[in-house]
Design an enzyme around this catalytic site. Structure first.
Site, PDB file in Angstrom:
ATOM      1  N   TYR A  93     -17.021  -5.937 -24.841  1.00 28.02           N
ATOM      2  CA  TYR A  93     -18.487  -5.838 -24.790  1.00 28.02           C
ATOM      3  C   TYR A  93     -19.093  -6.966 -25.630  1.00 28.02           C
ATOM      4  O   TYR A  93     -20.011  -7.666 -25.199  1.00 28.02           O
ATOM      5  CB  TYR A  93     -18.893  -4.456 -25.314  1.00 28.02           C
ATOM      6  CG  TYR A  93     -20.372  -4.212 -25.456  1.00 28.02           C
ATOM      7  CD1 TYR A  93     -21.139  -3.785 -24.373  1.00 28.02           C
ATOM      8  CD2 TYR A  93     -21.008  -4.365 -26.686  1.00 28.02           C
ATOM      9  CE1 TYR A  93     -22.503  -3.540 -24.511  1.00 28.02           C
ATOM     10  CE2 TYR A  93     -22.361  -4.120 -26.844  1.00 28.02           C
ATOM     11  CZ  TYR A  93     -23.113  -3.710 -25.749  1.00 28.02           C
ATOM     12  OH  TYR A  93     -24.454  -3.467 -25.901  1.00 28.02           O
TER      13      TYR A  93
ATOM     14  N   SER B 216     -26.440  -8.529 -28.176  1.00 32.49           N
ATOM     15  CA  SER B 216     -26.209  -7.334 -28.992  1.00 32.49           C
ATOM     16  C   SER B 216     -25.659  -7.771 -30.342  1.00 32.49           C
ATOM     17  O   SER B 216     -25.050  -8.833 -30.446  1.00 32.49           O
ATOM     18  CB  SER B 216     -25.171  -6.467 -28.285  1.00 32.49           C
ATOM     19  OG  SER B 216     -24.576  -5.576 -29.186  1.00 32.49           O
TER      20      SER B 216
ATOM     21  N   LYS C 117     -21.427 -10.042 -24.554  1.00 35.31           N
ATOM     22  CA  LYS C 117     -22.762 -10.184 -25.142  1.00 35.31           C
ATOM     23  C   LYS C 117     -22.945 -11.536 -25.826  1.00 35.31           C
ATOM     24  O   LYS C 117     -24.057 -12.074 -25.848  1.00 35.31           O
ATOM     25  CB  LYS C 117     -23.024  -9.044 -26.138  1.00 35.31           C
ATOM     26  CG  LYS C 117     -23.259  -7.684 -25.465  1.00 35.31           C
ATOM     27  CD  LYS C 117     -24.311  -7.764 -24.386  1.00 35.31           C
ATOM     28  CE  LYS C 117     -25.008  -6.469 -24.090  1.00 35.31           C
ATOM     29  NZ  LYS C 117     -25.934  -6.579 -22.947  1.00 35.31           N
TER      30      LYS C 117
HETATM   31  P1  NAD Z   1     -28.634   2.841 -21.088  1.00 37.45           P
HETATM   32  O1  NAD Z   1     -27.264   3.318 -20.756  1.00 37.45           O
HETATM   33  O2  NAD Z   1     -29.666   3.828 -21.513  1.00 37.45           O
HETATM   34  O3  NAD Z   1     -29.260   2.002 -19.883  1.00 37.45           O
HETATM   35  C1  NAD Z   1     -28.495   1.073 -19.168  1.00 37.45           C
HETATM   36  C2  NAD Z   1     -28.946   1.122 -17.724  1.00 37.45           C
HETATM   37  O4  NAD Z   1     -28.221   0.148 -16.977  1.00 37.45           O
HETATM   38  C3  NAD Z   1     -28.658   2.478 -17.059  1.00 37.45           C
HETATM   39  O5  NAD Z   1     -29.823   2.962 -16.453  1.00 37.45           O
HETATM   40  C4  NAD Z   1     -27.565   2.159 -16.060  1.00 37.45           C
HETATM   41  O6  NAD Z   1     -27.591   2.994 -14.905  1.00 37.45           O
HETATM   42  C5  NAD Z   1     -27.873   0.714 -15.742  1.00 37.45           C
HETATM   43  N1  NAD Z   1     -26.710   0.021 -15.171  1.00 37.45           N
HETATM   44  C6  NAD Z   1     -25.434   0.066 -15.615  1.00 37.45           C
HETATM   45  N2  NAD Z   1     -24.642  -0.680 -14.837  1.00 37.45           N
HETATM   46  C7  NAD Z   1     -25.440  -1.225 -13.886  1.00 37.45           C
HETATM   47  C8  NAD Z   1     -25.193  -2.092 -12.789  1.00 37.45           C
HETATM   48  N3  NAD Z   1     -23.959  -2.539 -12.522  1.00 37.45           N
HETATM   49  N4  NAD Z   1     -26.243  -2.470 -12.014  1.00 37.45           N
HETATM   50  C9  NAD Z   1     -27.498  -2.016 -12.267  1.00 37.45           C
HETATM   51  N5  NAD Z   1     -27.774  -1.150 -13.279  1.00 37.45           N
HETATM   52  C10 NAD Z   1     -26.764  -0.771 -14.082  1.00 37.45           C
HETATM   53  O7  NAD Z   1     -28.456   1.718 -22.235  1.00 37.45           O
HETATM   54  P2  NAD Z   1     -29.558   0.983 -23.155  1.00 37.45           P
HETATM   55  O8  NAD Z   1     -29.272   1.352 -24.538  1.00 37.45           O
HETATM   56  O9  NAD Z   1     -30.899   1.139 -22.591  1.00 37.45           O
HETATM   57  O10 NAD Z   1     -29.057  -0.531 -22.960  1.00 37.45           O
HETATM   58  C11 NAD Z   1     -29.842  -1.527 -22.310  1.00 37.45           C
HETATM   59  C12 NAD Z   1     -29.232  -2.887 -22.634  1.00 37.45           C
HETATM   60  O11 NAD Z   1     -29.358  -3.135 -24.038  1.00 37.45           O
HETATM   61  C13 NAD Z   1     -27.751  -3.013 -22.302  1.00 37.45           C
HETATM   62  O12 NAD Z   1     -27.472  -4.329 -21.849  1.00 37.45           O
HETATM   63  C14 NAD Z   1     -27.088  -2.786 -23.640  1.00 37.45           C
HETATM   64  O13 NAD Z   1     -25.803  -3.337 -23.684  1.00 37.45           O
HETATM   65  C15 NAD Z   1     -28.075  -3.454 -24.570  1.00 37.45           C
HETATM   66  N6  NAD Z   1     -28.006  -3.016 -25.950  1.00 37.45           N
HETATM   67  C16 NAD Z   1     -28.390  -1.767 -26.302  1.00 37.45           C
HETATM   68  C17 NAD Z   1     -28.333  -1.385 -27.655  1.00 37.45           C
HETATM   69  C18 NAD Z   1     -28.775  -0.039 -28.114  1.00 37.45           C
HETATM   70  O14 NAD Z   1     -28.835   0.172 -29.346  1.00 37.45           O
HETATM   71  N7  NAD Z   1     -29.115   0.889 -27.243  1.00 37.45           N
HETATM   72  C19 NAD Z   1     -27.833  -2.300 -28.610  1.00 37.45           C
HETATM   73  C20 NAD Z   1     -27.463  -3.570 -28.214  1.00 37.45           C
HETATM   74  C21 NAD Z   1     -27.567  -3.933 -26.866  1.00 37.45           C
END
Ligand code: NAD
Length: 302
Positions: free
Chosen positions: A165, A152, A169
């Site tokens: 976080y 991230s 990351k």
């Molecule tokens: P989101 O909340 O939409 O999806 C995350 C998913 O992970 C959810 O469906 C949740 O139920 C699942 N989850 C959480 N804990 C879990 C566990 N212990 N075991 C199994 N499943 C679990 O978030 P997103 O935005 O789709 O994020 C996806 C990834 O991308 C994450 O690692 C997040 O940190 C990373 N990320 C996202 C962004 C962004 O802009 N959205 C930016 C940087 C990094």
């Protein structure tokens, strides 16, 4: 066309958000997918639900693909093993692991409870460790594997109120850099994506006019490419956001080299700080010893 026929993937946290797009894209290209998700809240609290993973499985099957659901938590080592066992039981192999599951708890470090800290590290860093550790034996045995970690901008650069976080990351980079070396010449390739997308996790963190150009499905082609036969890279970090994909890497300054056989004082460092920190003549960072050795040779110390 890039296809995944005969390949088997686990996508963690693929019930919603960006992970769902990975699962749908892989499923549409012939990959057999274990859709893992606890169906939890964005902060990881609450009891979870089987519905999000089941819905993605239904979507993949309705489009003619093959998928099964798994509801284990990535933060549970036994759960990570069950995910891998489910793939092996159902399809007899495991080719791809996309470590995507994540939660977000925002607060300044001093205001975070130990429970919150452990939850964030537990899902992101320990989750990626547990799943990768469980997946590697099958991949090493077959001589083929594609593993993707999810970092991230918080981990690469920092973000207010996201210290733990961000630590988790950036931990993905250390994990990737080292596992990549352990897997050299084994057929197992490991890369990292730093995504940014309009999901429930990023709500309120991204300006609306940007967010509407940042559909999570725009991240998926990059990660699916890392997961494909076409990818021969290992150890890359790529940002993927709004259809923009770019590599991120470490570079070093020329720095200041003193004779290691002579005294080096605090005042010498003070005087040299402009040279130490001057980033106008960058070179790729290849490590401390690899950077030191040519300098010592030039000084006649080797
Ligand atoms: P989101 O909340 O939409 O999806 C995350 C998913 O992970 C959810 O469906 C949740 O139920 C699942 N989850 C959480 N804990 C879990 C566990 N212990 N075991 C199994 N499943 C679990 O978030 P997103 O935005 O789709 O994020 C996806 C990834 O991308 C994450 O690692 C997040 O940190 C990373 N990320 C996202 C962004 C962004 O802009 N959205 C930016 C940087 C990094």
């Amino acid at each position: 066309m890039i296809r995944f026929d005969e390949r088997v993937a686990i996508v963690t946290g693929s019930g919603t958000g960006i992970g769902r797009e990975y699962a749908l894209l892989l499923g549409a290209r012939g990959c057999k997918v274990v859709v893992n998700d606890i169906g939890g809240a964005v902060d990881g609290q609450g009891s979870g639900s089987a519905r999000p993973a089941a819905a993605v499985v239904e979507e993949i099957r309705a489009a003619g693909g093959q998928a099964i659901a798994n509801h284990d938590s990535v933060s549970d080592p036994a759960g990570a093993q069950r995910m891998v066992d489910a793939a092996l039981r159902e399809w007899g192999r495991l080719d791809i692991l996309i470590n995507n599951a994540g939660i977000l708890r925002e607060a300044p470090l001093q205001a975070m409870s130990l429970d919150a800290i452990e939850a964030v590290i537990g899902v992101h860093l320990m989750g990626a460790i547990h799943c990768t550790r469980a997946a590697l034996p099958a991949m090493l045995k077959s001589g083929y594997g594609r593993i993707v970690f999810t970092s991230s901008a918080s981990g690469l650069l920092g973000h207010v109120d996201q210290s733990v976080y961000g630590a988790a990351k950036s931990g993905m980079l250390g994990l990737m850099n080292c596992v990549k070396l352990d897997c050299k010449d084994t057929g197992v390739l490991i890369n990292t994506v730093a995504p940014s997308a309009d999901t429930r996790m990023s709500k309120g963190l991204i300006k609306e006019e940007l967010a509407r150009n940042m559909s999570p499905h725009l991240v998926a082609p990059m990660v699916a490419w890392f997961a494909s036969d076409q990818c021969t890279q290992s150890g890359e970090v790529v940002n993927a956001c709004g259809g923009y994909f770019f590599k991120v890497a470490l570079f070093k300054s020329q720095g200041a080299q003193f004779d290691p056989q002579e005294p080096v004082t605090l005042e010498m460092v003070d005087e040299a700080w402009p040279r130490i920190s001057d980033m106008s003549e960058l070179e790729p960072y290849r490590g401390t010893l690899a950077s030191l050795e040519p300098n010592l040779r030039k000084l006649g110390r080797l």
